[in-house]
Design a protein around this motif. Sequence first.
Motif, PDB file in Angstrom:
ATOM      1  N   LEU A 188      15.370  -4.939   0.592  1.00 18.09           N
ATOM      2  CA  LEU A 188      16.505  -4.369  -0.120  1.00 18.09           C
ATOM      3  C   LEU A 188      17.765  -5.091   0.318  1.00 18.09           C
ATOM      4  CD1 LEU A 188      15.330  -0.748   0.499  1.00 18.09           C
ATOM      5  CD2 LEU A 188      15.041  -2.062  -1.592  1.00 18.09           C
ATOM      6  N   GLU A 189      18.355  -5.821  -0.601  1.00 12.39           N
ATOM      7  CA  GLU A 189      19.390  -6.758  -0.209  1.00 12.39           C
ATOM      8  C   GLU A 189      20.814  -6.273  -0.379  1.00 12.39           C
ATOM      9  OE1 GLU A 189      18.373 -10.833  -1.755  1.00 12.39           O
ATOM     10  OE2 GLU A 189      17.082  -9.561  -2.932  1.00 12.39           O
ATOM     11  N   SER A 190      21.041  -5.296  -1.222  1.00 13.59           N
ATOM     12  CA  SER A 190      22.416  -4.986  -1.587  1.00 13.59           C
ATOM     13  C   SER A 190      22.732  -3.515  -1.434  1.00 13.59           C
ATOM     14  CB  SER A 190      22.650  -5.387  -3.058  1.00 13.59           C
ATOM     15  OG  SER A 190      21.874  -4.564  -3.905  1.00 13.59           O
ATOM     16  N   ALA A 191      24.008  -3.210  -1.535  1.00 13.92           N
ATOM     17  CA  ALA A 191      24.440  -1.808  -1.450  1.00 13.92           C
ATOM     18  C   ALA A 191      23.864  -0.990  -2.584  1.00 13.92           C
ATOM     19  CB  ALA A 191      25.968  -1.745  -1.472  1.00 13.92           C
ATOM     20  N   GLU A 192      23.514  -1.663  -3.691  1.00 10.55           N
ATOM     21  CA  GLU A 192      22.941  -0.941  -4.823  1.00 10.55           C
ATOM     22  C   GLU A 192      21.607  -0.315  -4.450  1.00 10.55           C
ATOM     23  OE1 GLU A 192      22.612  -3.832  -7.862  1.00 10.55           O
ATOM     24  OE2 GLU A 192      24.754  -4.185  -8.028  1.00 10.55           O
ATOM     25  N   SER A 193      20.944  -0.840  -3.411  1.00  8.33           N
ATOM     26  CA  SER A 193      19.635  -0.358  -3.010  1.00  8.33           C
ATOM     27  C   SER A 193      19.709   0.611  -1.838  1.00  8.33           C
ATOM     28  CB  SER A 193      18.732  -1.548  -2.647  1.00  8.33           C
ATOM     29  OG  SER A 193      18.617  -2.446  -3.709  1.00  8.33           O
ATOM     30  N   LYS A 194      20.899   1.076  -1.487  1.00 10.51           N
ATOM     31  CA  LYS A 194      21.058   1.847  -0.257  1.00 10.51           C
ATOM     32  C   LYS A 194      20.256   3.149  -0.285  1.00 10.51           C
ATOM     33  CE  LYS A 194      25.351   4.053  -1.829  1.00 10.51           C
ATOM     34  NZ  LYS A 194      26.789   4.232  -1.537  1.00 10.51           N
ATOM     35  N   ASN A 195      20.057   3.727  -1.464  1.00  5.10           N
ATOM     36  CA  ASN A 195      19.306   4.962  -1.515  1.00  5.10           C
ATOM     37  C   ASN A 195      17.872   4.770  -1.051  1.00  5.10           C
ATOM     38  OD1 ASN A 195      21.475   6.396  -2.471  1.00  5.10           O
ATOM     39  ND2 ASN A 195      20.958   6.085  -4.625  1.00  5.10           N
ATOM     40  N   SER A 196      17.297   3.586  -1.342  1.00  7.99           N
ATOM     41  CA  SER A 196      15.935   3.321  -0.923  1.00  7.99           C
ATOM     42  C   SER A 196      15.816   3.263   0.592  1.00  7.99           C
ATOM     43  CB  SER A 196      15.446   2.006  -1.538  1.00  7.99           C
ATOM     44  OG  SER A 196      15.424   2.101  -2.943  1.00  7.99           O
ATOM     45  N   SER A 197      16.887   2.828   1.268  1.00  5.97           N
ATOM     46  CA  SER A 197      16.828   2.709   2.720  1.00  5.97           C
ATOM     47  C   SER A 197      16.779   4.071   3.399  1.00  5.97           C
ATOM     48  CB  SER A 197      18.018   1.909   3.243  1.00  5.97           C
ATOM     49  OG  SER A 197      19.230   2.599   3.007  1.00  5.97           O
ATOM     50  N   GLN A 198      17.041   5.126   2.647  1.00  3.02           N
ATOM     51  CA  GLN A 198      16.956   6.464   3.214  1.00  3.02           C
ATOM     52  C   GLN A 198      15.519   6.945   3.312  1.00  3.02           C
ATOM     53  OE1 GLN A 198      19.492   8.836   0.738  1.00  3.02           O
ATOM     54  NE2 GLN A 198      21.335   7.703   1.258  1.00  3.02           N
ATOM     55  N   ILE A 199      14.594   6.254   2.652  1.00  2.23           N
ATOM     56  CA  ILE A 199      13.180   6.590   2.757  1.00  2.23           C
ATOM     57  C   ILE A 199      12.728   6.264   4.167  1.00  2.23           C
ATOM     58  CG2 ILE A 199      10.867   6.112   1.895  1.00  2.23           C
ATOM     59  CD1 ILE A 199      12.151   5.307  -0.761  1.00  2.23           C
ATOM     60  N   ASN A 200      12.190   7.245   4.849  1.00  3.10           N
ATOM     61  CA  ASN A 200      11.874   7.035   6.259  1.00  3.10           C
ATOM     62  C   ASN A 200      10.482   7.559   6.568  1.00  3.10           C
ATOM     63  OD1 ASN A 200      12.209   6.316   8.926  1.00  3.10           O
ATOM     64  ND2 ASN A 200      13.230   8.233   9.487  1.00  3.10           N
ATOM     65  N   GLY A 223       0.805  -1.213   0.000  1.00  3.38           N
ATOM     66  CA  GLY A 223       0.000   0.000   0.000  1.00  3.38           C
ATOM     67  C   GLY A 223       0.836   1.259   0.000  1.00  3.38           C
ATOM     68  N   TYR A 224       1.851   1.289   0.866  1.00  2.00           N
ATOM     69  CA  TYR A 224       2.597   2.525   1.086  1.00  2.00           C
ATOM     70  C   TYR A 224       4.098   2.390   0.882  1.00  2.00           C
ATOM     71  CZ  TYR A 224      -1.846   3.744   3.295  1.00  2.00           C
ATOM     72  OH  TYR A 224      -3.183   3.975   3.546  1.00  2.00           O
ATOM     73  N   GLY A 225       4.545   1.253   0.386  1.00  2.00           N
ATOM     74  CA  GLY A 225       5.958   1.097   0.121  1.00  2.00           C
ATOM     75  C   GLY A 225       6.741   0.634   1.336  1.00  2.00           C
ATOM     76  N   ILE A 226       8.033   0.581   1.172  1.00  4.23           N
ATOM     77  CA  ILE A 226       8.939   0.059   2.186  1.00  4.23           C
ATOM     78  C   ILE A 226       9.817   1.189   2.698  1.00  4.23           C
ATOM     79  CG2 ILE A 226      10.734  -1.639   2.656  1.00  4.23           C
ATOM     80  CD1 ILE A 226       7.925  -2.728   1.911  1.00  4.23           C
ATOM     81  N   ALA A 227       9.965   1.261   4.008  1.00  4.19           N
ATOM     82  CA  ALA A 227      10.784   2.323   4.593  1.00  4.19           C
ATOM     83  C   ALA A 227      11.292   1.882   5.950  1.00  4.19           C
ATOM     84  CB  ALA A 227       9.971   3.610   4.728  1.00  4.19           C
ATOM     85  N   GLY A 228      12.134   2.730   6.539  1.00  2.00           N
ATOM     86  CA  GLY A 228      12.586   2.508   7.898  1.00  2.00           C
ATOM     87  C   GLY A 228      13.279   1.181   8.089  1.00  2.00           C
ATOM     88  N   SER A 229      12.873   0.456   9.133  1.00  2.00           N
ATOM     89  CA  SER A 229      13.576  -0.763   9.529  1.00  2.00           C
ATOM     90  C   SER A 229      13.488  -1.847   8.471  1.00  2.00           C
ATOM     91  CB  SER A 229      13.008  -1.291  10.848  1.00  2.00           C
ATOM     92  OG  SER A 229      11.644  -1.610  10.720  1.00  2.00           O
ATOM     93  N   TYR A 230      12.387  -1.922   7.736  1.00  2.00           N
ATOM     94  CA  TYR A 230      12.271  -2.967   6.718  1.00  2.00           C
ATOM     95  C   TYR A 230      13.350  -2.807   5.654  1.00  2.00           C
ATOM     96  CZ  TYR A 230       7.859  -4.323   8.769  1.00  2.00           C
ATOM     97  OH  TYR A 230       6.898  -4.751   9.638  1.00  2.00           O
ATOM     98  N   ALA A 231      13.567  -1.581   5.230  1.00  2.00           N
ATOM     99  CA  ALA A 231      14.600  -1.343   4.226  1.00  2.00           C
ATOM    100  C   ALA A 231      15.987  -1.579   4.814  1.00  2.00           C
ATOM    101  CB  ALA A 231      14.478   0.080   3.692  1.00  2.00           C
TER     102      ALA A 231
END
Length: 387
Positions: free
Chosen positions: A142-154, A128-136
């Motif tokens: 998000l498994e790799s360093a290539e996805s690190k920008n997504s983990s900044q979504i909070n 519904g609302y995407g992935i953020a915070g602790s899940y990322a």
Amino acid sequence: MTDMHVSNHDQMADCLQGLRVIDLTRNLPGPFATRLLADLGADVLKIEPKQGDPARVFGELFAALNHGKTTEKHDFHDPEAIATIKAHLKEADVMLDSFRPGVLAEMGLDAKTLHAINPKLVMVSITGYGIAGSYAKEGVYLESAESKNSSQINHNWSDKAGHDINFMAMSGVLDQLKTAQGEQAMPNVQFADLAGGSDTAVIALLAAVFAAQRTGKGRHIAISMTHSLYNHMVMPKVTGKLISRFSGDNSNSASNNTSSTAPMPQHDFLGGALPCYRLYQTADQRHMAVGSLELKFWQGLCEVLELPALTDVHWQLGIMPNRPESQTATKTMAEKFASQTLEHWQGVFAATDVCVTPVLNLQEAKAHPLFAHQDEYQATSGWQQIS
């Protein structure tokens, strides 16, 4: 079913032949996505819980979404059932799910586990609302360093429950669906589920499958129905400044909490501000849709309606919506369309090419020649192969 339907509906059914899809989704967004894939020739295995997909209670809806798919039912809490699902996934190209974040990991179907047995697997999670915070950050999606920008979504919305109306509301789209008087409409078309969920998921997974075929490496993608729908509001986001120039001020801004350049929907460029692009009520309280946005179509419309005085009252000639001439044109057009019934205007515009159409109800649309090739599920493909 007509022969015309068979050829039109099945002519692209070879495109995804050999694509093996495991569908763990339920209700509407995921099953419609895999319905599209099946229509293109994909081999879809739908795996339901023991109690079945909740959409089964709707009968015809379930059939329309899931015909032609192979179906199995499993207890998702049973280790043997999970082992069976993993065996299917070992040979699959794509897996779709619509669980809340973290559920796949609890089931033992997380990306790390599945990519160990099938490195090319493309996993698509419709959320519904995407992935953020602790899940990322924890790498659930998000498994790799290539996805690190997504983990900044909070944000703290990843775990929240919701349905189409909630995703539409949070994206800003629902507020855009208002009458000319500013009254809020309650839509019964699931824009977030279908455009934000199903269609976006299909685009993303096909792109990921294409990449996996080249690189041998799958990935796990989270689709956010809310973010995708927000992304669809291209026109409302960019037309505010244009409308402000038209009006000379920002008096149409929605509230003090929004951008001063954001007009109310009914005052937006394509929301009713222009006399050449709006709905006009007929004598029988139906509506005609006027889309004569370009000058040539507007002039053609004026000719058909025998309103020569309005021919040059058009935004491309510098007559903006705040001008008295434009407002008078809207009033004159409204009076003209209100003088006759929808049936009358259908006859008038049947042989013209000025972007004017009746607003059909569902029954009228079903019976229209445009949809004569629909199948027994009242479906028509959105594509046609012409060569």
